[in-house]
Enzyme design. Structure first.
Site, PDB file in Angstrom:
ATOM      1  N   ASN A 100      98.361  47.594 -64.762  1.00 49.87           N
ATOM      2  CA  ASN A 100      98.249  48.170 -63.335  1.00 49.87           C
ATOM      3  C   ASN A 100      98.079  49.572 -63.185  1.00 49.87           C
ATOM      4  OD1 ASN A 100      98.721  48.603 -60.592  1.00 49.87           O
ATOM      5  ND2 ASN A 100     100.770  47.957 -60.340  1.00 49.87           N
ATOM      6  N   TRP A 101      97.015  49.916 -63.096  1.00 49.92           N
ATOM      7  CA  TRP A 101      96.619  51.494 -62.979  1.00 49.92           C
ATOM      8  C   TRP A 101      97.228  52.173 -61.761  1.00 49.92           C
ATOM      9  CZ3 TRP A 101      91.532  53.419 -65.466  1.00 49.92           C
ATOM     10  CH2 TRP A 101      91.535  53.320 -67.058  1.00 49.92           C
ATOM     11  N   LYS A 102      97.572  51.447 -60.703  1.00 47.21           N
ATOM     12  CA  LYS A 102      98.121  52.058 -59.603  1.00 47.21           C
ATOM     13  C   LYS A 102      97.151  53.072 -58.896  1.00 47.21           C
ATOM     14  CE  LYS A 102     102.696  50.725 -60.982  1.00 47.21           C
ATOM     15  NZ  LYS A 102     104.079  51.201 -61.105  1.00 47.21           N
ATOM     16  N   HIS A 110     103.384  43.576 -54.699  1.00 42.55           N
ATOM     17  CA  HIS A 110     103.945  44.493 -55.632  1.00 42.55           C
ATOM     18  C   HIS A 110     105.010  45.494 -55.030  1.00 42.55           C
ATOM     19  CE1 HIS A 110     104.620  47.989 -58.282  1.00 42.55           C
ATOM     20  NE2 HIS A 110     104.150  47.221 -59.192  1.00 42.55           N
ATOM     21  N   GLU A 144     105.833  48.452 -54.905  1.00 46.04           N
ATOM     22  CA  GLU A 144     105.493  49.446 -54.094  1.00 46.04           C
ATOM     23  C   GLU A 144     104.820  49.381 -52.767  1.00 46.04           C
ATOM     24  OE1 GLU A 144     103.499  51.204 -57.657  1.00 46.04           O
ATOM     25  OE2 GLU A 144     105.164  51.650 -58.615  1.00 46.04           O
ATOM     26  N   GLU A 183     109.769  41.763 -61.402  1.00 42.16           N
ATOM     27  CA  GLU A 183     109.713  43.241 -61.484  1.00 42.16           C
ATOM     28  C   GLU A 183     111.011  43.996 -60.847  1.00 42.16           C
ATOM     29  OE1 GLU A 183     105.560  44.401 -62.661  1.00 42.16           O
ATOM     30  OE2 GLU A 183     105.715  44.830 -60.487  1.00 42.16           O
ATOM     31  N   GLY A 236     108.701  52.497 -63.448  1.00 45.25           N
ATOM     32  CA  GLY A 236     108.472  53.936 -63.860  1.00 45.25           C
ATOM     33  C   GLY A 236     109.551  54.774 -64.100  1.00 45.25           C
ATOM     34  N   SER A 280     108.890  49.503 -66.834  1.00 40.15           N
ATOM     35  CA  SER A 280     108.984  50.288 -67.986  1.00 40.15           C
ATOM     36  C   SER A 280     108.778  49.709 -69.422  1.00 40.15           C
ATOM     37  CB  SER A 280     110.352  51.118 -68.067  1.00 40.15           C
ATOM     38  OG  SER A 280     110.614  51.774 -66.850  1.00 40.15           O
ATOM     39  N   GLY A 302     102.709  49.322 -66.037  1.00 38.18           N
ATOM     40  CA  GLY A 302     102.156  50.508 -65.232  1.00 38.18           C
ATOM     41  C   GLY A 302     101.650  51.678 -65.918  1.00 38.18           C
ATOM     42  N   GLY A 303     102.707  52.591 -65.992  1.00 37.19           N
ATOM     43  CA  GLY A 303     102.331  53.690 -66.821  1.00 37.19           C
ATOM     44  C   GLY A 303     101.840  53.597 -68.220  1.00 37.19           C
TER      45      GLY A 303
HETATM   46  P1  PGA Z   1     105.779  50.388 -64.953  1.00 40.05           P
HETATM   47  O1  PGA Z   1     105.117  49.920 -63.781  1.00 40.05           O
HETATM   48  O2  PGA Z   1     105.328  50.012 -66.203  1.00 40.05           O
HETATM   49  O3  PGA Z   1     105.187  52.045 -64.842  1.00 40.05           O
HETATM   50  O4  PGA Z   1     107.357  50.774 -64.922  1.00 40.05           O
HETATM   51  C1  PGA Z   1     105.228  48.335 -63.692  1.00 40.05           C
HETATM   52  C2  PGA Z   1     104.718  48.033 -62.441  1.00 40.05           C
HETATM   53  O5  PGA Z   1     105.026  48.421 -61.551  1.00 40.05           O
HETATM   54  O6  PGA Z   1     103.822  47.024 -62.630  1.00 40.05           O
END
Ligand code: PGA
Length: 251
Positions: A10-12, A93, A95, A163, A169, A209, A230-231
């Site tokens: 997930n590149w956000k 998600h 966020e 999640e 993150g 994470s 994500g990251g």
């Molecule tokens: P993260 O994000 O791996 O950067 O913690 C995961 C996500 O929100 O899908």
């Protein structure tokens, strides 16, 4: 029923055309790892370019509207994602729940819209830190699943992602035991909603994470069928070790 691992990036709100080299490198690694499924959810603006750069890699969006078209400034509808080359989409998600005030009902409607247009769906659930600290994680996740998972959810198009918001993150992850426990709770709730057979086949990802260092132990846990990353999905250097960890635990 064996569930193939799914490693989804997930590149956000990250990624410009200059990052397409990473997409190509991730696609090349995915092609070398046919025993696991790999997907990459990029910003809307990059979907068409990513799909063209990596035709064999599953490219996805990170949200879609519940309606197919209409007066919704700034929103993207499922048929638009499909036309751009997306094959999957993340909905609900945390966020978006936090920043755009999306509810589980919204996630339900978005998942249904995506499915109507032939997209696969990765639907996210997870408790906040306050809910976790108050011992409410289990109830919160059960309620989210109950309100957001469509009745016709099935393994061939639907994936759940657990999640915990406090792990996203932050570099903090729950213990493998507590991830496995929550996944078992999620699967039991799925069973109530969609029946035993579908619940056995639906993949439940862990997100928060995940890195090349912790992936193998998390992905080996019972009921953990992959990761939403994500990251550590932003570069092939960080993402490919997670794909390789999924291959190892699938042996
Ligand atoms: P993260 O994000 O791996 O950067 O913690 C995961 C996500 O929100 O899908």
């Amino acid at each position: 029923m064996t569930r193939r691992k799914l490693v989804a990036g997930n590149w956000k709100m990250n990624g410009l055309k200059r990052n397409l080299g990473e997409v190509r490198a991730i696609a090349a690694a995915a092609a070398r790892c046919p025993s696991v499924d790999v997907a990459l959810c990029v910003p809307f603006t990059l979907i068409a370019d990513a799909a063209a750069a990596a035709p064999d890699l599953v490219i996805g969006g990170q949200d879609c509207h519940a309606e197919d078209s209409g007066p919704h400034t700034g929103c993207i509808a499922a048929p638009m994602l499909v036309e751009a080359g997306a094959r999957t989409v993340i909905v609900g998600h945390s966020e978006r729940r936090a920043d755009q005030f999306e509810t589980s009902q919204d996630a339900w409607a978005k998942a249904a819209a995506a499915h109507r247009h032939g997209l696969n769906v990765i639907l996210c659930c997870g408790e906040t830190e306050a809910e976790h600290d108050a011992g409410r994680a289990e109830r919160v996740v059960q309620a989210q699943i109950e309100k957001s998972v469509p009745d016709d959810a099935a393994p061939d198009w639907f994936t759940l992602s657990y999640e915990p918001r406090w792990a996203i993150g932050t570099g903090r992850t729950p213990s493998v035991e507590s991830i496995a426990a929550m996944h078992a709770i999620a699967r039991a709730k799925l069973k109530q909603l969609v029946g035993a057979e579908a619940a056995r086949g639906i993949r439940i990802l862990y997100g928060g994470s995940m890195t090349g260092k912790n992936a193998a132990s998390i992905l080996a846990a019972p009921d953990v069928d992959g990761g939403l990353i994500g990251g550590a999905s932003l570069t092939a250097e960080k993402f490919v070790p997670i794909i390789e960890a999924a291959v190892e635990v699938s042996k």
